[in-house]
Design an enzyme around this catalytic site. Structure first.
Site, PDB file in Angstrom:
ATOM      1  N   THR A   1       0.861  -1.179   0.000  1.00 52.91           N
ATOM      2  CA  THR A   1       0.000   0.000   0.000  1.00 52.91           C
ATOM      3  C   THR A   1       0.896   1.228   0.000  1.00 52.91           C
ATOM      4  O   THR A   1       1.633   1.467   0.963  1.00 52.91           O
ATOM      5  CB  THR A   1      -0.930   0.006   1.223  1.00 52.91           C
ATOM      6  OG1 THR A   1      -1.712  -1.189   1.212  1.00 52.91           O
ATOM      7  CG2 THR A   1      -1.859   1.210   1.186  1.00 52.91           C
TER       8      THR A   1
ATOM      9  N   VAL B   1      -3.260  -5.123  -1.576  1.00 54.26           N
ATOM     10  CA  VAL B   1      -4.129  -6.194  -1.096  1.00 54.26           C
ATOM     11  C   VAL B   1      -4.937  -5.741   0.115  1.00 54.26           C
ATOM     12  O   VAL B   1      -4.502  -4.890   0.890  1.00 54.26           O
ATOM     13  CB  VAL B   1      -3.305  -7.455  -0.734  1.00 54.26           C
ATOM     14  CG1 VAL B   1      -2.443  -7.877  -1.916  1.00 54.26           C
ATOM     15  CG2 VAL B   1      -2.426  -7.222   0.486  1.00 54.26           C
TER      16      VAL B   1
ATOM     17  N   VAL C   1      -8.242   3.096  -4.388  1.00 52.12           N
ATOM     18  CA  VAL C   1      -9.360   2.314  -3.862  1.00 52.12           C
ATOM     19  C   VAL C   1      -8.973   1.616  -2.567  1.00 52.12           C
ATOM     20  O   VAL C   1      -9.741   1.595  -1.595  1.00 52.12           O
ATOM     21  CB  VAL C   1      -9.854   1.300  -4.919  1.00 52.12           C
ATOM     22  CG1 VAL C   1     -10.904   0.367  -4.328  1.00 52.12           C
ATOM     23  CG2 VAL C   1     -10.433   2.034  -6.135  1.00 52.12           C
ATOM     24  N   LYS C   2      -7.767   1.052  -2.525  1.00 48.13           N
ATOM     25  CA  LYS C   2      -7.327   0.369  -1.303  1.00 48.13           C
ATOM     26  C   LYS C   2      -7.207   1.345  -0.131  1.00 48.13           C
ATOM     27  O   LYS C   2      -7.631   1.059   0.994  1.00 48.13           O
ATOM     28  CB  LYS C   2      -5.964  -0.297  -1.551  1.00 48.13           C
ATOM     29  CG  LYS C   2      -5.205  -0.722  -0.294  1.00 48.13           C
ATOM     30  CD  LYS C   2      -5.963  -1.746   0.540  1.00 48.13           C
ATOM     31  CE  LYS C   2      -5.318  -1.972   1.899  1.00 48.13           C
ATOM     32  NZ  LYS C   2      -3.981  -2.521   1.853  1.00 48.13           N
ATOM     33  N   ILE C   3      -6.610   2.495  -0.381  1.00 51.26           N
ATOM     34  CA  ILE C   3      -6.418   3.488   0.678  1.00 51.26           C
ATOM     35  C   ILE C   3      -7.768   3.956   1.227  1.00 51.26           C
ATOM     36  O   ILE C   3      -7.950   4.092   2.444  1.00 51.26           O
ATOM     37  CB  ILE C   3      -5.594   4.674   0.133  1.00 51.26           C
ATOM     38  CG1 ILE C   3      -4.133   4.234  -0.092  1.00 51.26           C
ATOM     39  CG2 ILE C   3      -5.653   5.871   1.074  1.00 51.26           C
ATOM     40  CD1 ILE C   3      -3.336   5.187  -0.965  1.00 51.26           C
TER      41      ILE C   3
END
Length: 295
Positions: free
Chosen positions: A97, A122, A171-173
């Site tokens: 990340t 992930v 999107v992950k953050i």
């Protein structure tokens, strides 16, 4: 000769991900890490220990699973980094990340070397990494995504194409920002319930049956906050703060208010001040309880 996969960083999440890749991909896997212990464990699955230089020489596909943007930048852009060694036809996949701005820069740098780059951070827990049921969000070209998706599915049950470079990280953050804010709500609710003599188990069990149900409730709330179990070598407060800082940075870059994220940061910083920085991030409950005790 079949492609070899290089895997740089086999820590808490990287080790089980690398293991699943070695077991399921059908390709030879070379791994690099400063810690020899996970490399020795991975040897049982046929993973060969290697230096980053050896990976750069032998592998056309290179995956990174590092603590954060600082480490990714060093491995890729530092002296003797991967960008300086890039070859025609390489594919570099960042599973860490990292900031969206770094992902976009790396995409441009590797593209300039006729190599492909994808940001593919992930989500989900370490147990999901062990089980191969992670969720992976991918940014990059659609062509690159199509090529790497089968490899990512060795480690994940959900693989989502999010758009151009940096989109996977974005999107992950934001996923983590929402998770942390939900965690604050759960910690506050649990502390308030207990202060009023309501059993926490009754509270959380009942919430699962209503509109307050969530992944955070069932996992971070019921499995960590309720029993008060906050192990180290999980997703720590320190790592959570790092991810949260990326979300706040994204908001500040576009002038978007992120008041909820600011509250999370305050509680996480307080938890770290109380000595819980290396513990599993739902330990923010203790920061809420500490504030309550001082009233």
């Amino acid at each position: 000769m079949a492609d070899k996969i290089g895997f740089i960083g086999v820590g808490t999440m990287g080790e089980p991900m690398c293991r699943n890749l070695a077991r399921k991909s059908g390709l030879a896997v070379l791994a690099a890490d400063r810690d020899e212990a996970p490399l020795k464990r991975l040897a049982a699955d046929g993973v060969k220990s290697a230096s980053i230089d050896e990976i750069a020489t032998e592998c056309r596909i290179i995956m990174l699973s590092l603590p954060g943007g600082k480490e990714v930048e060093q491995v890729c852009l530092g002296e003797g980094g991967l960008v300086s060694k890039a070859k025609l036809g390489w594919t570099v996949i960042d599973l860490s990340t990292s900031p969206t701005s770094l992902a976009r820069r790396l995409y441009a740098e590797f593209e300039g070397c006729a190599s492909a780059f994808a940001d593919a951070p992930v989500a989900r827990t370490r147990q999901a990494a062990i089980d191969g049921t992670l969720s992976i969000m991918v940014g990059g070209t659609r062509e690159c995504f199509t090529r790497i998706e089968p490899l990512l599915r060795c480690m994940a049950s959900e693989v989502t194409y999010c758009g151009e470079a940096g989109s996977g990280q974005a999107v992950k953050i934001l996923n983590n920002m929402i998770l942390f804010q939900t965690g604050v709500a759960l910690a506050e609710a649990l502390a308030i319930a207990r202060a009023h003599g309501v059993d926490g188990t009754v509270l959380f069990d009942t919430l699962t049956k209503g509109s307050a149900d969530s992944f955070a409730l069932r996992n971070h709330g019921m499995k960590a906050m309720l029993p008060g179990v906050f192990p180290e070598r999980a997703f720590s407060v320190e790592y959570a703060l790092k991810d949260l800082s990326y979300a706040i940075q994204m908001a500040e870059e576009r002038g978007v208010p992120a008041l909820g994220a600011d509250v999370v940061r305050e509680l996480m910083e307080r938890a770290a001040e109380l000595g819980h920085g290396k513990e599993y991030w739902p330990v923010i409950l203790k920061a809420v309880e500490d504030a309550t005790a001082k009233k």
